[in-house]
Design a protein around this motif. Structure first.
Motif, mmCIF file in Angstrom:
data_model
loop_
_atom_site.group_PDB
_atom_site.id
_atom_site.type_symbol
_atom_site.label_atom_id
_atom_site.label_comp_id
_atom_site.label_asym_id
_atom_site.label_seq_id
_atom_site.Cartn_x
_atom_site.Cartn_y
_atom_site.Cartn_z
ATOM 1 N N ARG A 25 -9.127 -7.783 -8.064
ATOM 2 C CA ARG A 25 -9.052 -6.356 -8.364
ATOM 3 C C ARG A 25 -10.082 -5.964 -9.425
ATOM 4 O O ARG A 25 -10.745 -4.922 -9.307
ATOM 5 C CB ARG A 25 -7.640 -6.012 -8.861
ATOM 6 C CG ARG A 25 -7.356 -4.521 -8.978
ATOM 7 C CD ARG A 25 -5.975 -4.283 -9.601
ATOM 8 N NE ARG A 25 -5.510 -2.924 -9.428
ATOM 9 C CZ ARG A 25 -5.916 -1.877 -10.144
ATOM 10 N NH1 ARG A 25 -6.817 -2.059 -11.090
ATOM 11 N NH2 ARG A 25 -5.428 -0.655 -9.916
ATOM 12 N N CYS A 29 -13.360 -3.398 -9.448
ATOM 13 C CA CYS A 29 -13.542 -2.365 -10.464
ATOM 14 C C CYS A 29 -14.973 -2.340 -11.003
ATOM 15 O O CYS A 29 -15.427 -1.314 -11.522
ATOM 16 C CB CYS A 29 -12.559 -2.573 -11.615
ATOM 17 S SG CYS A 29 -10.865 -2.141 -11.167
ATOM 18 N N ARG A 48 -5.601 10.695 -11.405
ATOM 19 C CA ARG A 48 -5.620 9.634 -10.393
ATOM 20 C C ARG A 48 -4.673 8.507 -10.808
ATOM 21 O O ARG A 48 -3.905 7.984 -9.992
ATOM 22 C CB ARG A 48 -7.046 9.120 -10.232
ATOM 23 C CG ARG A 48 -7.213 7.687 -9.747
ATOM 24 C CD ARG A 48 -6.925 7.521 -8.286
ATOM 25 N NE ARG A 48 -7.138 6.114 -7.885
ATOM 26 C CZ ARG A 48 -6.757 5.619 -6.728
ATOM 27 N NH1 ARG A 48 -6.149 6.377 -5.846
ATOM 28 N NH2 ARG A 48 -6.983 4.348 -6.444
ATOM 29 N N GLU A 49 -4.714 8.117 -12.083
ATOM 30 C CA GLU A 49 -3.849 7.036 -12.560
ATOM 31 C C GLU A 49 -2.372 7.412 -12.456
ATOM 32 O O GLU A 49 -1.550 6.607 -12.009
ATOM 33 C CB GLU A 49 -4.202 6.674 -14.000
ATOM 34 C CG GLU A 49 -5.525 5.923 -14.140
ATOM 35 C CD GLU A 49 -5.709 5.339 -15.524
ATOM 36 O OE1 GLU A 49 -4.809 5.515 -16.369
ATOM 37 O OE2 GLU A 49 -6.749 4.698 -15.768
ATOM 38 N N ASP A 51 -0.954 9.605 -10.471
ATOM 39 C CA ASP A 51 -0.556 9.652 -9.055
ATOM 40 C C ASP A 51 -0.354 8.242 -8.505
ATOM 41 O O ASP A 51 0.607 7.969 -7.766
ATOM 42 C CB ASP A 51 -1.621 10.384 -8.228
ATOM 43 C CG ASP A 51 -1.659 11.882 -8.511
ATOM 44 O OD1 ASP A 51 -0.682 12.389 -9.108
ATOM 45 O OD2 ASP A 51 -2.662 12.527 -8.163
ATOM 46 N N LYS A 52 -1.255 7.337 -8.895
ATOM 47 C CA LYS A 52 -1.185 5.955 -8.433
ATOM 48 C C LYS A 52 0.074 5.266 -8.975
ATOM 49 O O LYS A 52 0.777 4.561 -8.239
ATOM 50 C CB LYS A 52 -2.435 5.203 -8.879
ATOM 51 C CG LYS A 52 -2.501 3.739 -8.460
ATOM 52 C CD LYS A 52 -2.729 3.585 -6.971
ATOM 53 C CE LYS A 52 -2.968 2.120 -6.605
ATOM 54 N NZ LYS A 52 -3.072 1.942 -5.148
ATOM 55 N N THR A 55 3.148 6.384 -7.103
ATOM 56 C CA THR A 55 3.226 5.757 -5.768
ATOM 57 C C THR A 55 3.694 4.310 -5.869
ATOM 58 O O THR A 55 4.568 3.867 -5.122
ATOM 59 C CB THR A 55 1.850 5.809 -5.083
ATOM 60 O OG1 THR A 55 1.459 7.185 -4.939
ATOM 61 C CG2 THR A 55 1.893 5.155 -3.713
ATOM 62 N N LEU A 56 3.127 3.559 -6.810
ATOM 63 C CA LEU A 56 3.480 2.149 -6.964
ATOM 64 C C LEU A 56 4.937 1.995 -7.409
ATOM 65 O O LEU A 56 5.652 1.111 -6.922
ATOM 66 C CB LEU A 56 2.547 1.492 -7.980
ATOM 67 C CG LEU A 56 1.080 1.353 -7.559
ATOM 68 C CD1 LEU A 56 0.213 0.963 -8.752
ATOM 69 C CD2 LEU A 56 0.934 0.335 -6.439
ATOM 70 N N GLU A 70 5.594 0.020 -13.163
ATOM 71 C CA GLU A 70 4.840 1.061 -13.864
ATOM 72 C C GLU A 70 4.165 0.494 -15.112
ATOM 73 O O GLU A 70 2.976 0.732 -15.359
ATOM 74 C CB GLU A 70 5.788 2.194 -14.250
ATOM 75 C CG GLU A 70 5.090 3.364 -14.933
ATOM 76 C CD GLU A 70 6.066 4.485 -15.267
ATOM 77 O OE1 GLU A 70 5.653 5.655 -15.186
ATOM 78 O OE2 GLU A 70 7.232 4.174 -15.607
ATOM 79 N N MET A 77 -4.513 -1.070 -15.310
ATOM 80 C CA MET A 77 -5.470 0.038 -15.316
ATOM 81 C C MET A 77 -6.188 0.134 -16.649
ATOM 82 O O MET A 77 -7.389 0.412 -16.708
ATOM 83 C CB MET A 77 -4.745 1.347 -15.002
ATOM 84 C CG MET A 77 -4.248 1.459 -13.575
ATOM 85 S SD MET A 77 -3.257 2.954 -13.336
ATOM 86 C CE MET A 77 -2.817 2.776 -11.591
#
Length: 375
Positions: A25, A29, A48-49, A51-52, A55-56, A70, A77
């Motif tokens: 990963r 990046c 973006r973070e 939202d991601k 979802t996760l 989370e 991230m």
């Protein structure tokens, strides 16, 4: 019940898989960093973070695991961003934070401002640091000293920053943000407070004592032992001058031996501060963004979004770049209720890659970051 060793072996296998996937990963990046370098897109894309993460978290099988997912991916991230800041620095983005490097500060033919009057500890710090070939101007307040530097009336100002017994000088911290001057060095002065009175007075005559609030804090035990009244004045030396003008044996002051000598006072008791190692750290202020070649401390201020974990995220930039934090203070932001400005000092140089990486990350992810000095 499964055997403990079997469970641990299985965890070891899973951990190895996690490491490989984490590295994969992070490698991807690097491509993200290259794209952002090419397009000028900022490293942090908070929407973006978020939202991601949402979802996760929803993919977890229960609420407890959801919180863990989370937290795990917030850290992943964060590490991804730190790597991207590092790569951008290596490519020359944000690699110069604007300090001019000098071998040392000039200590001849310069004008130095200090708060107070002759006999003040600030004067002692200024003259001991800059010597007898410079000019000195005394002003009434810390703010005025900052203005003198900003407006070019003085080349430097010498201001108290922290006392080993009484803590920080909060007004100076606030002024560092208000004025765009820079800390260029520090200088320690050992503090020995004396109880002083007019000629011929004795301790038994004293009823009220005059001094600066910091001096009272540093000598509180001695004052309370005698039950004297306390009267605040702007400076220990001003207190000495005031007492010398009153010709009243019932009034004493807390000041230095030098102030007592200047204003013709008797020293009734030396070393009344409760801490024999009492020391005040003074900062040297310049309007120029300069750093001495051997400077090894950086001080910054910043605010943060009022969200859980944001302070850790800011400080993690220092930790992740193998820098040692030496100080953290907080002050209320006047225009924002229950929000705070943080002052952080850490070891580093303005030309050091790790320091630049940390500063880039904090600047991008905090609010109103300012570099207050490299000294």
């Amino acid at each position: 019940m499964r055997d403990l060793q079997d469970s641990r072996k299985e965890i070891d296998i899973i951990d190895e898989q996690i490491i490989r996937l984490f590295e994969k990963r992070m490698d991807i990046c690097k491509d993200v960093a290259a794209y952002k370098l090419h397009t000028g897109k900022p490293v942090l894309d908070r929407k973006r973070e978020l939202d991601k993460l949402k979802t996760l978290k929803a993919q977890a099988s229960n609420k407890f695991y959801g919180h863990g997912v989370e937290e795990l991916f917030e850290q992943i991230m964060s590490m991804s961003r730190k790597m991207q800041y590092k790569l951008l620095t290596e490519e020359g983005v944000n690699s110069d934070i604007g300090f001019d490097i000098v071998d040392d500060l000039p200590k001849e033919d310069v004008t130095v401002a200090y708060q107070g009057i002759p006999g003040a500890y600030s004067q002692q710090a200024a003259t001991e640091y800059f010597g007898d070939k410079s000019s000195y101007v005394n002003v009434s307040t810390f703010r005025e000293a900052m203005k003198y530097v900003r407006d070019g009336k003085a080349d430097y100002a010498v201001l108290p920053f922290e006392n080993s017994s009484a803590g920080i000088v909060t007004d100076v911290y606030d002024l560092l943000v208000e004025f765009h001057n820079y800390i260029v060095d520090t200088f320690d002065v050992k503090i020995e407070h004396c109880l002083c009175g007019i000629k011929g007075s004795k301790i038994e005559d004293i009823k009220d004592v005059y001094s600066h609030p910091q001096a009272f804090m540093q000598s509180n035990a001695f004052i309370e032992e005698h039950g004297w009244g306390k009267v605040n004045l702007a400076n220990t030396a001003i207190s000495a001058r005031y007492i010398s003008e009153q010709s009243d044996k019932s009034r004493g002051c807390i000041a230095s031996a030098n102030a007592a000598k200047i204003y013709g006072l008797d020293i009734l008791h030396k070393g009344i501060n409760f801490n024999a190692t009492n020391t005040t750290k003074f900062i040297i202020i310049s309007r120029n963004k300069i750093a001495r070649r051997n400077a090894d401390l950086i001080c910054i201020s910043f605010e943060m979004p009022h969200e859980s974990g944001t302070l850790y995220q800011m400080l993690s930039h220092i930790i992740y770049n193998d820098l040692n934090m030496t100080r953290i203070e907080s002050r209320p932001v006047p225009e924002k209720k229950w929000e705070y400005r943080f002052y952080v000092e850490f070891e580093g140089k303005s030309t050091q890659a790790g320091a630049i990486n940390a500063l880039s990350g904090i600047n991008a992810e905090s609010i109103n970051m300012r570099i207050l000095g490299n000294y």
